[in-house]
Design a protein around this motif. Structure first.
Motif, PDB file in Angstrom:
ATOM      1  N   SER A  52       2.952   5.429 -14.379  1.00  0.00           N
ATOM      2  CA  SER A  52       1.717   5.920 -13.748  1.00  0.00           C
ATOM      3  C   SER A  52       1.158   4.929 -12.723  1.00  0.00           C
ATOM      4  N   THR A  53       1.207   3.631 -13.032  1.00  0.00           N
ATOM      5  CA  THR A  53       0.680   2.667 -12.055  1.00  0.00           C
ATOM      6  C   THR A  53       1.518   2.670 -10.781  1.00  0.00           C
ATOM      7  N   LEU A  54       2.841   2.818 -10.943  1.00  0.00           N
ATOM      8  CA  LEU A  54       3.699   2.851  -9.756  1.00  0.00           C
ATOM      9  C   LEU A  54       3.410   4.097  -8.919  1.00  0.00           C
ATOM     10  N   LEU A  55       3.301   5.251  -9.577  1.00  0.00           N
ATOM     11  CA  LEU A  55       3.055   6.480  -8.829  1.00  0.00           C
ATOM     12  C   LEU A  55       1.676   6.473  -8.168  1.00  0.00           C
ATOM     13  N   LEU A  56       0.713   5.821  -8.806  1.00  0.00           N
ATOM     14  CA  LEU A  56      -0.626   5.764  -8.209  1.00  0.00           C
ATOM     15  C   LEU A  56      -0.647   4.940  -6.918  1.00  0.00           C
ATOM     16  N   VAL A  57       0.346   4.099  -6.717  1.00  0.00           N
ATOM     17  CA  VAL A  57       0.435   3.387  -5.437  1.00  0.00           C
ATOM     18  C   VAL A  57       0.574   4.391  -4.295  1.00  0.00           C
ATOM     19  N   PHE A  58       1.393   5.404  -4.509  1.00  0.00           N
ATOM     20  CA  PHE A  58       1.590   6.406  -3.456  1.00  0.00           C
ATOM     21  C   PHE A  58       0.335   7.262  -3.277  1.00  0.00           C
ATOM     22  N   VAL A  59      -0.376   7.492  -4.369  1.00  0.00           N
ATOM     23  CA  VAL A  59      -1.661   8.194  -4.257  1.00  0.00           C
ATOM     24  C   VAL A  59      -2.633   7.373  -3.411  1.00  0.00           C
ATOM     25  N   ALA A  60      -2.657   6.084  -3.659  1.00  0.00           N
ATOM     26  CA  ALA A  60      -3.547   5.203  -2.890  1.00  0.00           C
ATOM     27  C   ALA A  60      -3.174   5.216  -1.408  1.00  0.00           C
ATOM     28  N   LEU A  61      -1.890   5.204  -1.117  1.00  0.00           N
ATOM     29  CA  LEU A  61      -1.465   5.219   0.291  1.00  0.00           C
ATOM     30  C   LEU A  61      -1.910   6.502   0.982  1.00  0.00           C
ATOM     31  N   GLN A  62      -1.825   7.618   0.278  1.00  0.00           N
ATOM     32  CA  GLN A  62      -2.287   8.874   0.855  1.00  0.00           C
ATOM     33  C   GLN A  62      -3.801   8.859   1.068  1.00  0.00           C
ATOM     34  N   MET A  63      -4.526   8.308   0.135  1.00  0.00           N
ATOM     35  CA  MET A  63      -5.985   8.213   0.278  1.00  0.00           C
ATOM     36  C   MET A  63      -6.343   7.352   1.482  1.00  0.00           C
ATOM     37  N   VAL A  64      -5.632   6.241   1.648  1.00  0.00           N
ATOM     38  CA  VAL A  64      -5.891   5.361   2.781  1.00  0.00           C
ATOM     39  C   VAL A  64      -5.592   6.076   4.091  1.00  0.00           C
ATOM     40  N   GLY A  65      -4.454   6.772   4.138  1.00  0.00           N
ATOM     41  CA  GLY A  65      -4.089   7.500   5.349  1.00  0.00           C
ATOM     42  C   GLY A  65      -5.142   8.533   5.729  1.00  0.00           C
ATOM     43  N   TYR A  66      -5.668   9.213   4.724  1.00  0.00           N
ATOM     44  CA  TYR A  66      -6.708  10.212   4.995  1.00  0.00           C
ATOM     45  C   TYR A  66      -8.001   9.545   5.467  1.00  0.00           C
ATOM     46  N   ALA A  67      -8.353   8.434   4.827  1.00  0.00           N
ATOM     47  CA  ALA A  67      -9.620   7.775   5.152  1.00  0.00           C
ATOM     48  C   ALA A  67      -9.655   7.257   6.584  1.00  0.00           C
ATOM     49  N   HIS A 116      -7.909 -10.771   7.660  1.00  0.00           N
ATOM     50  CA  HIS A 116      -6.576 -10.170   7.620  1.00  0.00           C
ATOM     51  C   HIS A 116      -6.603  -8.870   8.424  1.00  0.00           C
ATOM     52  N   ALA A 117      -5.615  -8.680   9.268  1.00  0.00           N
ATOM     53  CA  ALA A 117      -5.530  -7.501  10.149  1.00  0.00           C
ATOM     54  C   ALA A 117      -6.747  -7.415  11.071  1.00  0.00           C
ATOM     55  N   SER A 118      -7.243  -8.575  11.492  1.00  0.00           N
ATOM     56  CA  SER A 118      -8.373  -8.638  12.435  1.00  0.00           C
ATOM     57  C   SER A 118      -9.611  -7.938  11.893  1.00  0.00           C
ATOM     58  N   TYR A 119      -9.856  -8.083  10.618  1.00  0.00           N
ATOM     59  CA  TYR A 119     -11.033  -7.515   9.939  1.00  0.00           C
ATOM     60  C   TYR A 119     -11.039  -5.993   9.959  1.00  0.00           C
ATOM     61  N   ARG A 120      -9.900  -5.381  10.204  1.00  0.00           N
ATOM     62  CA  ARG A 120      -9.809  -3.919  10.231  1.00  0.00           C
ATOM     63  C   ARG A 120      -8.907  -3.459   9.102  1.00  0.00           C
ATOM     64  N   PHE A 121      -9.282  -2.341   8.499  1.00  0.00           N
ATOM     65  CA  PHE A 121      -8.498  -1.812   7.399  1.00  0.00           C
ATOM     66  C   PHE A 121      -7.667  -0.622   7.888  1.00  0.00           C
ATOM     67  N   GLY A 122      -6.435  -0.537   7.423  1.00  0.00           N
ATOM     68  CA  GLY A 122      -5.570   0.568   7.809  1.00  0.00           C
ATOM     69  C   GLY A 122      -4.298   0.576   6.993  1.00  0.00           C
ATOM     70  N   PRO A 123      -3.420   1.541   7.241  1.00  0.00           N
ATOM     71  CA  PRO A 123      -2.140   1.585   6.515  1.00  0.00           C
ATOM     72  C   PRO A 123      -1.349   0.288   6.749  1.00  0.00           C
ATOM     73  N   GLY A 124      -0.674  -0.175   5.735  1.00  0.00           N
ATOM     74  CA  GLY A 124       0.084  -1.422   5.846  1.00  0.00           C
ATOM     75  C   GLY A 124      -0.776  -2.660   5.743  1.00  0.00           C
ATOM     76  N   PHE A 125      -2.050  -2.473   5.383  1.00  0.00           N
ATOM     77  CA  PHE A 125      -2.973  -3.622   5.328  1.00  0.00           C
ATOM     78  C   PHE A 125      -2.525  -4.674   4.322  1.00  0.00           C
ATOM     79  N   SER A 126      -1.978  -4.236   3.197  1.00  0.00           N
ATOM     80  CA  SER A 126      -1.692  -5.181   2.106  1.00  0.00           C
ATOM     81  C   SER A 126      -0.585  -6.172   2.430  1.00  0.00           C
ATOM     82  N   SER A 127       0.316  -5.815   3.353  1.00  0.00           N
ATOM     83  CA  SER A 127       1.426  -6.710   3.734  1.00  0.00           C
ATOM     84  C   SER A 127       2.225  -7.191   2.529  1.00  0.00           C
TER      85      SER A 127
END
Length: 376
Positions: free
Chosen positions: A156-171, A282-293
């Protein structure tokens, strides 16, 4: 428990324990040495000098002006993620979704910092608290699935990573959420707006190096977690649950409550790591996909190599951060940065070999003792 611990610490260390410690030290030296030799051979096969590459790594990580401060800044979020992993492991749970929990934490920090109005200090503190709670709550979802439906937390924790990525993409593509609506930025559709300077973390400057206050926060939390796990009833319950759930239940430990708390704390530390990364540029104070590096994944490796010991997470986080920052100087040597990835993987394997050998030896001794008992 305290009396037992004190008595054990007061006893002299026997020759068997010293011999075991020496053997483990020799195994670690041999394993790491072999990893470094293989890495040197790989560099030589690319037609480069390993001495030059090694020197570039050290310069990029520590010796060049301003570099060790950068290494400390990278190590801080890794350390927090690793601490969260340790807390979960002590309770017998394997949270491998810190990458998603880190993203959720950073997203909440970006939301508070860019969408709310108020004094900068209030937004900074409020955003970091929101990120911490959000990361913990996102991990706690896993506890609900585990204890209500029996879903293994590893899945479940692994699958929730993909849920988080989708949430970030939408946001970051939705105007009323985090999308940067500045018409002067061509990439505004993929990131949030930048945080105001008032919501940036303070900077510590020593000998020409700059690093985040997040480093201090991470070290203090390491000491706090170490104390809580070793010296409190809460820590004792987690350890008992992790060692033997049946005995823990007989001792009155409520697995649902203790496990949920452990997962919440684990996710909260990852969420805080995301907030610290964002508020220190990190990322010039901007949040976006791939932020976590990949900080979330590397934090997992840090905890793995530290063998779930909080204090050992500090040098391991520094090692991984040094490899990361040092690789930035490899371009001057003409060596592909992927060589550093290979070196990092070899070091991980090298540090895993000694405990694996020790485990197999203990298991063989246990089987031999059991066979001897049956024969008698």
């Amino acid at each position: 428990m305290t009396a037992a611990t004190s008595t054990r610490e007061a006893l002299p260390i026997g020759p068997g324990r010293w011999r075991s410690a020496v053997e483990m030290t020799v195994l670690y030296v041999l394993s790491v040495g072999a990893a470094l030799v293989i890495s040197a051979l790989l560099v030589s096969m690319t037609g480069n000098s390993w001495q030059k590459v090694f020197s570039a790594l050290l310069d990029g990580a520590f010796f060049a002006p301003g570099r060790w401060g950068n290494t400390l800044t990278i190590a801080a979020p890794m350390l927090l993620v690793a601490l969260g992993t340790v807390v979960a492991v002590r309770a017998g749970l394997f949270n491998i979704g810190q990458e998603g929990q880190l993203m959720i934490g950073a997203m909440l920090m970006a939301t508070v910092g860019t969408k709310l109005a108020g004094p900068g200090v209030l937004l900074l503190v409020g955003g970091m608290l929101a990120a911490t709670v959000a990361g913990g709550a996102f991990a706690a979802v896993t506890a609900v699935m585990r204890y209500r439906r029996g879903v293994p937390e590893v899945i479940s924790t692994l699958l929730l990573v993909f849920v988080a990525l989708q949430m970030v993409g939408y946001a970051v593509t939705t105007d009323w959420l985090l999308r940067d609506t500045d018409p002067n930025r061509p990439q505004r559709a993929q990131t949030s707006a930048a945080l105001d300077p008032d919501t940036h973390l303070p900077v510590i400057r020593i000998f020409g190096n700059e690093f985040s206050v997040g480093v201090v926060i991470a070290v203090v939390l390491t000491l706090v977690i170490t104390f809580l796990l070793a010296r409190t009833i809460w820590g004792f319950r987690l350890r008992l649950l992790g060692h033997n759930p049946r005995v823990a239940r007989m001792a009155g430990v409520v697995a649902t409550r203790a496990g949920t708390t452990a997962l919440f704390v684990s996710g909260a530390l990852a969420g805080l790591a995301g907030a610290i990364m964002l508020t220190f540029g990190h990322a010039s104070y901007r949040f976006g996909p791939g932020f976590s590096s990949n900080i979330g994944w590397q934090g997992l490796l840090v905890a793995l190599l530290a063998r779930s010991r909080p204090l050992l997470c500090i040098p391991m986080a520094l090692l991984f951060a040094a490899l990361r920052t040092g690789s930035g100087f490899l371009a001057s040597t003409g060596v592909d940065r992927k060589i550093v990835d290979v070196t990092q993987a070899l070091l991980v394997l090298a540090l895993l070999v000694p405990p694996a050998i020790a485990f197999m030896r203990e298991r063989r001794r246990g089987l031999a003792a059991a066979a001897g008992g049956e024969t008698a």
